[in-house]
Design an enzyme around this catalytic site. Structure first.
Site, PDB file in Angstrom:
ATOM      1  N   LYS A  59       0.920  -1.185   0.004  1.00  0.00           N
ATOM      2  CA  LYS A  59      -0.166  -0.012   0.023  1.00  0.00           C
ATOM      3  C   LYS A  59       1.012   1.314  -0.106  1.00  0.00           C
ATOM      4  O   LYS A  59       0.790   2.104  -0.735  1.00  0.00           O
ATOM      5  CB  LYS A  59      -0.970   0.043   1.128  1.00  0.00           C
ATOM      6  CG  LYS A  59      -1.943  -1.074   1.176  1.00  0.00           C
ATOM      7  CD  LYS A  59      -3.039  -0.985   2.417  1.00  0.00           C
ATOM      8  CE  LYS A  59      -4.182  -1.980   2.091  1.00  0.00           C
ATOM      9  NZ  LYS A  59      -5.042  -1.973   3.283  1.00  0.00           N
ATOM     10  N   CYS A  77      -0.503   0.793   6.271  1.00  0.00           N
ATOM     11  CA  CYS A  77      -0.918   0.080   7.323  1.00  0.00           C
ATOM     12  C   CYS A  77      -1.976  -1.040   6.748  1.00  0.00           C
ATOM     13  O   CYS A  77      -2.769  -0.670   5.986  1.00  0.00           O
ATOM     14  CB  CYS A  77      -1.638   0.478   8.299  1.00  0.00           C
ATOM     15  SG  CYS A  77      -0.438   1.595   9.243  1.00  0.00           S
ATOM     16  N   ASP A  78      -1.703  -2.367   7.401  1.00  0.00           N
ATOM     17  CA  ASP A  78      -2.799  -3.344   7.099  1.00  0.00           C
ATOM     18  C   ASP A  78      -2.725  -4.367   8.418  1.00  0.00           C
ATOM     19  O   ASP A  78      -1.895  -4.667   8.957  1.00  0.00           O
ATOM     20  CB  ASP A  78      -2.467  -4.242   5.925  1.00  0.00           C
ATOM     21  CG  ASP A  78      -3.692  -4.735   5.477  1.00  0.00           C
ATOM     22  OD1 ASP A  78      -4.519  -3.959   4.641  1.00  0.00           O
ATOM     23  OD2 ASP A  78      -4.005  -5.957   5.623  1.00  0.00           O
ATOM     24  N   SER A  79      -4.148  -4.856   8.469  1.00  0.00           N
ATOM     25  CA  SER A  79      -4.155  -5.328   9.710  1.00  0.00           C
ATOM     26  C   SER A  79      -4.828  -6.899   9.328  1.00  0.00           C
ATOM     27  O   SER A  79      -5.760  -6.915   8.739  1.00  0.00           O
ATOM     28  CB  SER A  79      -5.261  -4.928  10.824  1.00  0.00           C
ATOM     29  OG  SER A  79      -4.761  -3.712  11.395  1.00  0.00           O
ATOM     30  N   GLY A 114       0.575  -4.473  10.260  1.00  0.00           N
ATOM     31  CA  GLY A 114       2.015  -3.887   9.463  1.00  0.00           C
ATOM     32  C   GLY A 114       1.924  -2.727   9.330  1.00  0.00           C
ATOM     33  O   GLY A 114       0.936  -2.144   9.085  1.00  0.00           O
TER      34      GLY A 114
END
Length: 204
Positions: A59, A77-79, A114
């Protein structure tokens, strides 16, 4: 004559998440939002923690390469929720969200987020994953049905969030609560520090 104050660096959040935007704004910063458009389903990694980081980096990279991000600090960010060694993102539909909650209730999962920060002015980057243990409560089938019927779990990683309707179904967490909502501010501060940037200099 009063000395002019220097304007803070531009911040660009490579995420459509209103929760992430609110976290950053509440911490005194004013990011612009540029949605990455990354196909999350096309990316894989050996573990949930690594997947969260791969997604965050993808991203940030996608947005950092665009003209509107030139000279800015880009945050990606990614969850994902790790349960039974699986990485659980947003459920595909109500049926999957219902099954997910029936599997999670009364158990603990680990929310992995992340984070990737890219300084487009220098090309430098810093990235890491934050992890928070989530101890789920034991909602009834009726409560799960009502929650899924609200539509909220279809839009959040792991089919739950701490800042919405599912909060009463989470008994406790071990770690940073912001990380569960979508972004760890303490980790963001450390990543910025690796790039030689003080988070206080980004306050507006």
């Amino acid at each position: 004559m009063a000395r002019m104050t220097e304007q803070p660096r531009r911040l660009v959040l490579a995420s459509a998440s209103p929760a992430r935007l609110a976290l950053i704004r509440n911490a005194g910063m004013s990011p612009e939002v540029v949605v990455s458009g990354v196909d999350e389903d096309a990316l894989t990694a050996p573990s949930p923690g690594e997947l969260a980081l791969v997604l965050a980096e993808a991203k940030a990279d996608a947005v950092a390469g665009r003209a509107e991000a030139a000279g800015a600090l880009v945050i990606g960010c990614d969850s994902v929720l790790e349960l039974d060694d699986e990485a659980l993102g947003k459920p595909a539909d109500a049926e999957e969200a219902t099954a997910r909650w029936k599997a999670m209730r009364g158990r603990a999962g680990v929310l992995r987020t992340g984070h990737c920060v890219i300084d487009t002015a220098t090309g430098r980057r810093a990235s890491a994953t934050a992890s928070t243990t989530v101890n789920f409560g034991d909602p009834t089938d009726d409560e799960i049905a009502a929650y899924v019927g609200s539509g909220e779990p279809l839009h959040v990683a792991g089919a739950f969030t701490l800042d919405g309707r599912s909060a009463p179904f989470v008994d406790s967490i071990e770690g940073d609560h912001g990380n569960v909502i979508g972004l760890s501010l303490p980790l963001l501060r450390r990543l910025l520090g690796e790039l030689g940037i003080r988070i206080t200099d980004l306050w507006t």
